[in-house]
Scaffold this motif. Structure first.
Motif, short mmCIF file in Angstrom:
data_model
loop_
_atom_site.label_atom_id
_atom_site.label_comp_id
_atom_site.label_asym_id
_atom_site.label_seq_id
_atom_site.Cartn_x
_atom_site.Cartn_y
_atom_site.Cartn_z
N TYR A 113 0.77 -1.20 -0.04
CA TYR A 113 -0.03 0.03 -0.15
C TYR A 113 0.95 1.38 0.06
O TYR A 113 0.37 2.39 0.41
CB TYR A 113 -0.92 -0.02 1.08
N HIS A 154 -0.41 4.64 -0.75
CA HIS A 154 -1.11 5.43 0.07
C HIS A 154 -0.49 6.06 1.27
O HIS A 154 -1.23 6.59 2.14
CB HIS A 154 -2.35 4.56 0.77
N LYS A 155 0.91 6.06 1.21
CA LYS A 155 1.78 6.25 2.52
C LYS A 155 1.49 7.50 3.01
O LYS A 155 1.24 7.65 4.18
CB LYS A 155 3.03 6.43 1.96
N PHE A 161 -3.57 5.81 6.40
CA PHE A 161 -2.35 4.75 6.04
C PHE A 161 -2.30 3.86 7.15
O PHE A 161 -2.03 2.32 7.15
CB PHE A 161 -1.19 5.33 5.53
#
Ligand code: CMP
Length: 141
Positions: free
Chosen positions: A51, A54-55, A60
């Motif tokens: 992911y 989407h950091k 997150f």
């Protein structure tokens, strides 16, 4: 239409609710072939890497906590037009907006705990499949 593969995660909320088999059966009934699948628990490093796009998003941390809290079932799905058809079968990210009969309408609780993940493009499907499955686990397309 071209034969495609896409990547599916049945997320911890759906596995905890014993819905993994229902979800895979629902997809088989819609014409998807299960090329490969396995039950596994994501490490924090694997979830953070998967992911990474989407950091910087505010959710997150919550997303990584959720995805690592219990087992997931990951699968490679094959069908003509698999990427778009699986996204249609999942329904909107937020189950409140998902159409009747979609997996998220049937099984998701919230935008965070939304039962399933699916690749958003053919390129990402290839990347995501390779992230989780060894070449020896996936027959050639
Ligand atoms: P997924 O398709 O796996 O890709 C990214 C995930 O981030 C998404 O499903 C949701 O589970 C999660 N997500 C997206 N938006 C939010 C949000 N506003 N709050 C919490 N989680 C979110």
């Amino acid at each position: 239409m071209a034969l495609e593969r896409t990547f599916c995660i049945v997320k911890p909320d759906a596995v905890e609710a014993n819905k993994a088999g229902h979800i895979l059966a629902h997809l088989e009934a819609k014409g998807f072939t299960l090329v490969a699948f396995k039950k596994t628990t994501l490490s924090r490093a694997t979830a953070e890497g998967f992911y990474a796009v989407h950091k910087e998003r505010p959710f997150f941390g919550e997303l990584v906590e959720f995805m690592t809290r219990g087992p997931v079932v990951i699968a490679v799905l094959e069908k003509d037009n698999a990427v778009a058809d699986y996204r249609a079968a999942m329904g909107a990210t937020n189950p409140a907006n998902a159409e009747e009969g979609t997996l998220r309408k049937l099984y998701a609780k919230s935008i965070g705990e939304n039962a399933v993940h699916g690749s958003d493009s053919l390129d990402n499907a290839r990347i995501e499949i390779a992230w989780f499955f060894a070449g020896s686990e996936v027959t050639a397309l």
